[in-house]
Scaffold this motif. Structure first.
Motif, PDB file in Angstrom:
ATOM      1  N   ASN A 166       0.802  -1.224   0.000  1.00  0.00           N
ATOM      2  CA  ASN A 166       0.000   0.000   0.000  1.00  0.00           C
ATOM      3  C   ASN A 166       0.834   1.273   0.000  1.00  0.00           C
ATOM      4  O   ASN A 166       0.348   2.339   0.378  1.00  0.00           O
ATOM      5  N   GLU A 167       2.088   1.159  -0.432  1.00  0.00           N
ATOM      6  CA  GLU A 167       2.932   2.352  -0.502  1.00  0.00           C
ATOM      7  C   GLU A 167       3.520   2.507  -1.900  1.00  0.00           C
ATOM      8  O   GLU A 167       4.639   2.987  -2.075  1.00  0.00           O
ATOM      9  N   ALA A 168       2.761   2.120  -2.911  1.00  0.00           N
ATOM     10  CA  ALA A 168       3.235   2.216  -4.286  1.00  0.00           C
ATOM     11  C   ALA A 168       3.415   3.672  -4.708  1.00  0.00           C
ATOM     12  O   ALA A 168       2.625   4.546  -4.344  1.00  0.00           O
ATOM     13  N   VAL A 169       4.468   3.913  -5.475  1.00  0.00           N
ATOM     14  CA  VAL A 169       4.763   5.229  -6.054  1.00  0.00           C
ATOM     15  C   VAL A 169       5.050   5.016  -7.539  1.00  0.00           C
ATOM     16  O   VAL A 169       5.216   3.871  -7.994  1.00  0.00           O
ATOM     17  N   PRO A 170       5.092   6.076  -8.323  1.00  0.00           N
ATOM     18  CA  PRO A 170       5.332   5.894  -9.759  1.00  0.00           C
ATOM     19  C   PRO A 170       6.573   5.073 -10.094  1.00  0.00           C
ATOM     20  O   PRO A 170       6.603   4.392 -11.119  1.00  0.00           O
ATOM     21  N   ALA A 171       7.591   5.103  -9.241  1.00  0.00           N
ATOM     22  CA  ALA A 171       8.797   4.313  -9.498  1.00  0.00           C
ATOM     23  C   ALA A 171       8.525   2.815  -9.459  1.00  0.00           C
ATOM     24  O   ALA A 171       9.334   2.017  -9.954  1.00  0.00           O
ATOM     25  N   ASP A 172       7.375   2.412  -8.907  1.00  0.00           N
ATOM     26  CA  ASP A 172       7.016   0.998  -8.824  1.00  0.00           C
ATOM     27  C   ASP A 172       6.247   0.519 -10.057  1.00  0.00           C
ATOM     28  O   ASP A 172       5.809  -0.630 -10.099  1.00  0.00           O
ATOM     29  N   ILE A 173       6.072   1.382 -11.047  1.00  0.00           N
ATOM     30  CA  ILE A 173       5.387   0.994 -12.275  1.00  0.00           C
ATOM     31  C   ILE A 173       6.352   0.198 -13.161  1.00  0.00           C
ATOM     32  O   ILE A 173       7.452   0.669 -13.465  1.00  0.00           O
ATOM     33  N   VAL A 174       5.941  -0.991 -13.575  1.00  0.00           N
ATOM     34  CA  VAL A 174       6.809  -1.824 -14.409  1.00  0.00           C
ATOM     35  C   VAL A 174       6.354  -1.844 -15.867  1.00  0.00           C
ATOM     36  O   VAL A 174       7.133  -2.188 -16.758  1.00  0.00           O
ATOM     37  N   GLN A 175       5.092  -1.501 -16.094  1.00  0.00           N
ATOM     38  CA  GLN A 175       4.606  -1.385 -17.473  1.00  0.00           C
ATOM     39  C   GLN A 175       3.806  -0.094 -17.607  1.00  0.00           C
ATOM     40  O   GLN A 175       2.887   0.151 -16.814  1.00  0.00           O
ATOM     41  N   ASN A 176       4.179   0.705 -18.581  1.00  0.00           N
ATOM     42  CA  ASN A 176       3.542   2.004 -18.793  1.00  0.00           C
ATOM     43  C   ASN A 176       3.416   2.227 -20.302  1.00  0.00           C
ATOM     44  O   ASN A 176       4.121   3.041 -20.885  1.00  0.00           O
ATOM     45  N   PRO A 177       2.504   1.469 -20.950  1.00  0.00           N
ATOM     46  CA  PRO A 177       2.449   1.481 -22.414  1.00  0.00           C
ATOM     47  C   PRO A 177       2.157   2.843 -23.024  1.00  0.00           C
ATOM     48  O   PRO A 177       2.576   3.117 -24.151  1.00  0.00           O
ATOM     49  N   HIS A 178       1.472   3.714 -22.270  1.00  0.00           N
ATOM     50  CA  HIS A 178       1.163   5.049 -22.798  1.00  0.00           C
ATOM     51  C   HIS A 178       2.227   6.088 -22.421  1.00  0.00           C
ATOM     52  O   HIS A 178       2.074   7.265 -22.734  1.00  0.00           O
ATOM     53  N   LYS A 179       3.271   5.614 -21.738  1.00  0.00           N
ATOM     54  CA  LYS A 179       4.331   6.520 -21.270  1.00  0.00           C
ATOM     55  C   LYS A 179       3.740   7.708 -20.479  1.00  0.00           C
ATOM     56  O   LYS A 179       4.102   8.866 -20.676  1.00  0.00           O
ATOM     57  N   LEU A 180       2.824   7.356 -19.599  1.00  0.00           N
ATOM     58  CA  LEU A 180       2.164   8.381 -18.796  1.00  0.00           C
ATOM     59  C   LEU A 180       3.167   9.072 -17.880  1.00  0.00           C
ATOM     60  O   LEU A 180       4.107   8.460 -17.371  1.00  0.00           O
ATOM     61  N   LYS A 181       2.937  10.360 -17.652  1.00  0.00           N
ATOM     62  CA  LYS A 181       3.727  11.140 -16.700  1.00  0.00           C
ATOM     63  C   LYS A 181       2.826  11.489 -15.524  1.00  0.00           C
ATOM     64  O   LYS A 181       1.604  11.597 -15.672  1.00  0.00           O
ATOM     65  N   PHE A 182       3.439  11.672 -14.368  1.00  0.00           N
ATOM     66  CA  PHE A 182       2.647  11.863 -13.156  1.00  0.00           C
ATOM     67  C   PHE A 182       3.025  13.161 -12.446  1.00  0.00           C
ATOM     68  O   PHE A 182       4.209  13.465 -12.267  1.00  0.00           O
ATOM     69  N   LEU A 183       1.998  13.901 -12.052  1.00  0.00           N
ATOM     70  CA  LEU A 183       2.166  15.126 -11.279  1.00  0.00           C
ATOM     71  C   LEU A 183       1.619  14.851  -9.883  1.00  0.00           C
ATOM     72  O   LEU A 183       0.410  14.679  -9.702  1.00  0.00           O
ATOM     73  N   GLU A 184       2.523  14.772  -8.902  1.00  0.00           N
ATOM     74  CA  GLU A 184       2.136  14.445  -7.535  1.00  0.00           C
ATOM     75  C   GLU A 184       1.824  15.733  -6.775  1.00  0.00           C
ATOM     76  O   GLU A 184       2.702  16.576  -6.594  1.00  0.00           O
ATOM     77  N   LEU A 185       0.564  15.865  -6.347  1.00  0.00           N
ATOM     78  CA  LEU A 185       0.101  17.091  -5.706  1.00  0.00           C
ATOM     79  C   LEU A 185      -0.635  16.777  -4.413  1.00  0.00           C
ATOM     80  O   LEU A 185      -1.143  15.660  -4.227  1.00  0.00           O
ATOM     81  N   GLU A 186      -0.716  17.766  -3.529  1.00  0.00           N
ATOM     82  CA  GLU A 186      -1.550  17.609  -2.343  1.00  0.00           C
ATOM     83  C   GLU A 186      -2.974  17.352  -2.807  1.00  0.00           C
ATOM     84  O   GLU A 186      -3.485  17.999  -3.735  1.00  0.00           O
ATOM     85  N   ALA A 187      -3.634  16.402  -2.169  1.00  0.00           N
ATOM     86  CA  ALA A 187      -4.947  15.936  -2.636  1.00  0.00           C
ATOM     87  C   ALA A 187      -5.946  17.074  -2.830  1.00  0.00           C
ATOM     88  O   ALA A 187      -6.716  17.072  -3.795  1.00  0.00           O
TER      89      ALA A 187
END
Length: 278
Positions: free
Chosen positions: A174-195
């Motif tokens: 339950n502590e997954a972060v974008p670095a834990d992604i092993v497959q990203n077929p759309h090459k998505l980028k992530f913007l981490e923001l306060e909820a």
């Protein structure tokens, strides 16, 4: 005889004043039973809450508690930290804004002693459209806004995984972060923001994964492209300080919330964006 009467009167008056003083102190520290709380007027229960839906739900039980001599004071917060620190410090009697995994994580990381008094509802996390309006239109390199707090970030990534957009490595917990992604077929980028800031980020991202309370507060609760399933463990709770489980005001609050009237209010007002669990 006059002297004796005067002495007796003075003694009775002194005892009466002493009893009144003791009674005043007791009323402020020991809650009156729900059945007699009306006799102990001005008993205040201070509860921290997110504006929507939590504060809106709490507003529904104010009259019920008032009939028991309890004034419910709702203190609104727009973040996920201060309501817990204020509760731990004794500035609040309870709070209602967070789900159980977040509370557990907060206690572990901050050495706080907060416990759950009752489970009230689930707010399914949702994927909301920004610059891109449908999941089918998702372009390579799309920017996705996600919460930056531990439990909700992992939760957001798991929702994206459930929609087939990414794959997380096995056993990440339950502590997954974008670095834990092993497959990203759309090459998505992530913007981490306060909820709380995710709704206002929508014009700048393709999608954002937003907590239900903030979606409701922003008036976009019915626009989600996908949401968590009903098996979500992220139940929103009434949190209190450890040791206060038997306070009669807390029990009165829980009893007032877990009624058919409140259930119907949640179902009718939030149309599936907020789901009662009692």
């Amino acid at each position: 005889m006059k002297k004796i009467k005067f002495a007796l009167l003075a003694s009775a008056l002194s005892a009466s004043l002493l009893l009144a003083a003791c009674g005043g102190n007791a009323a402020s520290s020991v809650p009156a039973p729900a059945s007699t709380a009306s006799a102990a007027s001005n008993l205040v229960l201070k509860v921290g809450a997110s504006p929507a839906p939590h504060a809106e739900i709490l507003e529904q039980v104010k009259p019920v508690l008032a009939q028991q001599g309890i004034t419910l004071e709702i203190v609104e917060f727009n973040d996920y930290i201060i309501p817990n620190t204020a509760l731990e410090d004794g500035d609040l009697d309870a709070n209602y804004f967070q789900h159980q995994p977040y509370l557990d994580d907060f206690n572990a990381k901050n050495d706080t002693h907060l416990v759950t008094a009752a489970a009230i509802h689930i707010e399914p996390l949702g994927i909301y459209p920004g610059k891109t309006q449908t999941l089918e239109e998702l372009a390579e390199g799309a920017l996705i806004g996600i919460p930056n707090d531990t439990t909700n970030e992992s939760r957001a990534l798991r929702l994206l995984e459930a929609e087939g957009l990414i794959t997380l490595k096995e056993g990440v917990g339950n502590e997954a972060v974008p670095a834990d992604i092993v497959q990203n077929p759309h090459k998505l980028k992530f913007l981490e923001l306060e909820a709380s800031t995710l709704p206002v980020s929508l014009p700048d991202v393709d999608f954002a994964v937003i907590n239900g309370n903030y979606a409701v507060g922003a008036g976009i609760g019915n626009t989600a492209l996908a949401t968590e399933g009903g098996e979500s463990p992220y139940v929103n709770v009434i949190a209190i300080r450890e040791g206060n489980e038997n306070r009669l005001e807390i029990k009165a609050l829980v009893a007032a919330l877990q009624t058919e009237e409140v259930r119907n209010f949640i179902v009718e007002k939030y149309d599936g964006v907020v789901v009662p669990v009692f």
